[in-house]
Write a protein that holds these residues in place. Structure first.
Motif, PDB file in Angstrom:
ATOM      1  N   LEU A 189       1.013  -0.960  -0.054  1.00 36.17           N
ATOM      2  CA  LEU A 189       0.427  -0.135   0.250  1.00 36.17           C
ATOM      3  C   LEU A 189       0.718   0.953  -0.120  1.00 36.17           C
ATOM      4  O   LEU A 189       0.592   2.651  -0.294  1.00 36.17           O
ATOM      5  CB  LEU A 189      -1.201   0.057   1.232  1.00 36.17           C
ATOM      6  N   VAL A 190       1.837   1.087   0.709  1.00 40.07           N
ATOM      7  CA  VAL A 190       2.556   2.285   0.854  1.00 40.07           C
ATOM      8  C   VAL A 190       3.587   2.823  -0.448  1.00 40.07           C
ATOM      9  O   VAL A 190       3.787   3.927  -1.446  1.00 40.07           O
ATOM     10  CB  VAL A 190       4.266   2.437   1.735  1.00 40.07           C
ATOM     11  N   VAL A 191       3.773   1.573  -1.583  1.00 42.59           N
ATOM     12  CA  VAL A 191       4.308   1.737  -3.005  1.00 42.59           C
ATOM     13  C   VAL A 191       3.576   2.254  -3.769  1.00 42.59           C
ATOM     14  O   VAL A 191       3.936   3.274  -3.781  1.00 42.59           O
ATOM     15  CB  VAL A 191       5.477   0.045  -3.519  1.00 42.59           C
ATOM     16  N   ALA A 192       2.505   1.397  -3.462  1.00 43.71           N
ATOM     17  CA  ALA A 192       0.803   2.144  -4.834  1.00 43.71           C
ATOM     18  C   ALA A 192       0.858   3.415  -4.441  1.00 43.71           C
ATOM     19  O   ALA A 192       1.166   4.335  -5.469  1.00 43.71           O
ATOM     20  CB  ALA A 192       0.040   1.568  -4.199  1.00 43.71           C
ATOM     21  N   ARG A 193       0.929   4.253  -3.015  1.00 47.46           N
ATOM     22  CA  ARG A 193       0.577   5.491  -2.781  1.00 47.46           C
ATOM     23  C   ARG A 193       2.002   6.650  -2.912  1.00 47.46           C
ATOM     24  O   ARG A 193       1.848   7.439  -2.971  1.00 47.46           O
ATOM     25  CB  ARG A 193      -0.090   5.895  -1.637  1.00 47.46           C
ATOM     26  N   MET A 194       3.426   5.829  -3.095  1.00 46.01           N
ATOM     27  CA  MET A 194       4.009   6.793  -2.564  1.00 46.01           C
ATOM     28  C   MET A 194       4.739   7.369  -4.421  1.00 46.01           C
ATOM     29  O   MET A 194       4.503   7.859  -5.627  1.00 46.01           O
ATOM     30  CB  MET A 194       6.234   5.841  -2.556  1.00 46.01           C
ATOM     31  N   PRO A 195       5.269   8.805  -4.050  1.00 45.93           N
ATOM     32  CA  PRO A 195       4.999   9.923  -4.698  1.00 45.93           C
ATOM     33  C   PRO A 195       6.356  10.263  -5.659  1.00 45.93           C
ATOM     34  O   PRO A 195       6.895  11.269  -5.252  1.00 45.93           O
ATOM     35  CB  PRO A 195       4.635  10.946  -3.656  1.00 45.93           C
ATOM     36  N   VAL A 196       6.193   9.350  -6.279  1.00 47.82           N
ATOM     37  CA  VAL A 196       8.302   9.148  -7.324  1.00 47.82           C
ATOM     38  C   VAL A 196       7.569   9.378  -8.469  1.00 47.82           C
ATOM     39  O   VAL A 196       6.571   8.390  -8.967  1.00 47.82           O
ATOM     40  CB  VAL A 196       8.471   7.600  -6.925  1.00 47.82           C
ATOM     41  N   ARG A 197       8.461   9.876  -9.702  1.00 44.21           N
ATOM     42  CA  ARG A 197       8.061   9.879 -10.506  1.00 44.21           C
ATOM     43  C   ARG A 197       8.716   8.867 -11.753  1.00 44.21           C
ATOM     44  O   ARG A 197       9.911   8.438 -11.503  1.00 44.21           O
ATOM     45  CB  ARG A 197       8.534  11.398 -11.185  1.00 44.21           C
ATOM     46  N   ARG A 198       7.882   8.499 -12.296  1.00 52.66           N
ATOM     47  CA  ARG A 198       8.853   7.800 -14.018  1.00 52.66           C
ATOM     48  C   ARG A 198      10.896   8.322 -14.405  1.00 52.66           C
ATOM     49  O   ARG A 198      10.109   9.694 -14.461  1.00 52.66           O
ATOM     50  CB  ARG A 198       8.284   6.669 -14.758  1.00 52.66           C
TER      51      ARG A 198
END
Length: 405
Positions: A189-198
């Motif tokens: 769940l944390v990774v799914a919402r993590m604010p990182v860009r491609r």
């Protein structure tokens, strides 16, 4: 007017401080997947003696099971760092968390050496993805102004999780893998919402390769490996053969004792990192080299004198050595490597550390089968003392940039 920039005062009134606090909270949150996967990495440690008794295998086989984790981790590092830098952190982390959940299921039902090998292999692959992509994600979320905090939290998340797993396993037995599956689900769940860009930079070079660093950062990488490698090799020995040493010294197969020793070892690693975080990087690395050197001297004395206190002291010093070597190495890379190559650089640091961490404990395990645990541990301790001393000399000869905080 549209397109006009706000004055600094106006940005402050709009809650820049709150945004900064939110960003800092995300740095802490982004470290959670690292902790969750590393809980699994060593959760099996206190259970090895029980599996040895129930399934029946030698100390050499035990270290081979442990080394399969290293094999999976190294194989993962050849791919995960480069892929993460090219396609993003999430596409690497989410499959890794799924593989870690599969490892939990296999561990919970293991009744043969083959099952333990597969579970350790899956665990290693997941850890390889996390130490490259997961730690880089923490730095991405932190941004340029919080890179030192990112290095500290990513490193502490790793060692704290590595210590928490054995403690929980010592108390819960195989039930630890049920709890770990829940922790991994939270990490998803944390990774799914993590604010990182491609990433937007074009791909260059082979997708599968020995990870490296950009030109000009090789000296920083070498210094990190020189101290991190002996430190993590020392803790790997304690994890793989520490339970057997405790069994011989205390005449007990209780998983609680082995789990507690592993926990305090990594708790010391966590505490050491917080204690030295404000020192310059070279001082941190030198302290790590000294700690590992003294720890291996304590290990030799412990097996020669059959002393539990000395064995625990050796474990604590080994934990501090790994923690400081890891923090120093990550800090050097965070300060010199751009975000577009950071996951690969993290992978390179861990390849340099985990190769000896896989080879030397296995060698010590088979030497212990042939010549006795005292001889195997003594030879291992002497070799690692020499490597740690060489690591300290490498740091002293390193580039001046390592002296900066």
């Amino acid at each position: 007017m549209p397109g006009e920039r706000e004055a600094p005062e106006e940005r402050g009134e709009r809650g820049e401080g709150e945004e900064g606090a939110a960003a800092t909270r995300w740095v802490w949150t982004a470290a959670w997947p690292v902790t969750a996967v590393f809980v699994l990495s060593n959760a099996a440690t206190p259970l090895y003696v029980r599996w040895q008794r129930e399934i029946g295998f030698s100390k050499g086989t035990l270290t081979v099971i442990f080394a399969c984790y290293i094999v999976g981790l190294l194989g993962s590092l050849l791919v995960s760092g480069v892929v993460s830098d090219r396609v993003g952190r999430k596409p690497v982390l989410l499959p890794a968390l799924g593989l870690a959940m599969a490892a939990c299921a296999i561990f919970a039902s293991a009744s043969a050496v083959a099952a333990l090998i597969v579970a350790r292999l899956f665990s290693g692959i997941a850890v390889g993805a996390v130490v490259s992509a997961g730690m880089a994600a923490v730095t991405d979320v932190a941004g340029p102004g919080r890179r030192r905090l990112a290095a500290l939290l990513a490193s502490c998340a790793m060692v704290f999780g590595a210590g928490l797993g054995p403690l929980l396993a010592g108390v819960l037995g195989k039930g630890v893998f049920v709890l770990e599956a829940v922790l991994l689900a939270a990490a998803v769940l944390v990774v799914a919402r993590m604010p990182v860009r491609r990433p937007v930079a074009p791909a260059k070079g082979a997708w599968v390769r020995i990870p490296g660093v950009p030109r000009g950062s090789g000296g920083q990488l070498l210094m990190g490996i020189a101290v991190f490698a002996p430190g993590i090799t020392a803790t790997s020995f304690v994890l793989s053969l520490g339970p057997s040493l405790l069994t011989g010294l205390l005449d007990t197969t209780s998983p609680v004792a082995a789990g507690a020793m592993a926990f305090v070892m990594f708790l010391t690693a966590t505490g050491a990192q917080f204690a030295v975080q404000r020192l310059d990087r070279r001082t941190i690395l030198l302290a790590g080299a000294v700690s590992t050197t003294i720890g291996m001297g304590a290990l030799i004395a412990a097996v020669r004198a059959s002393s539990v206190p000395l064995l625990v002291a050796a474990a604590l010093l080994a934990g501090a050595g790994q923690g400081m070597g890891q923090l120093g190495g990550l800090s050097l890379l965070n300060s010199s490597v751009p975000a577009s190559r950071l996951a690969e650089a993290n992978a390179a640091l861990n390849v340099g550390g985990y190769v000896p961490a896989g080879v030397l404990p296995v060698t010590a395990g088979y030497l212990s089968d042939a010549a006795g645990l005292t001889t195997g541990a003594t030879v291992f301790g002497a070799v690692l003392m020499a490597l740690a001393l060489v690591g300290g000399l490498v740091v002293l000869a390193g580039p001046p940039s390592a002296r900066r905080k």
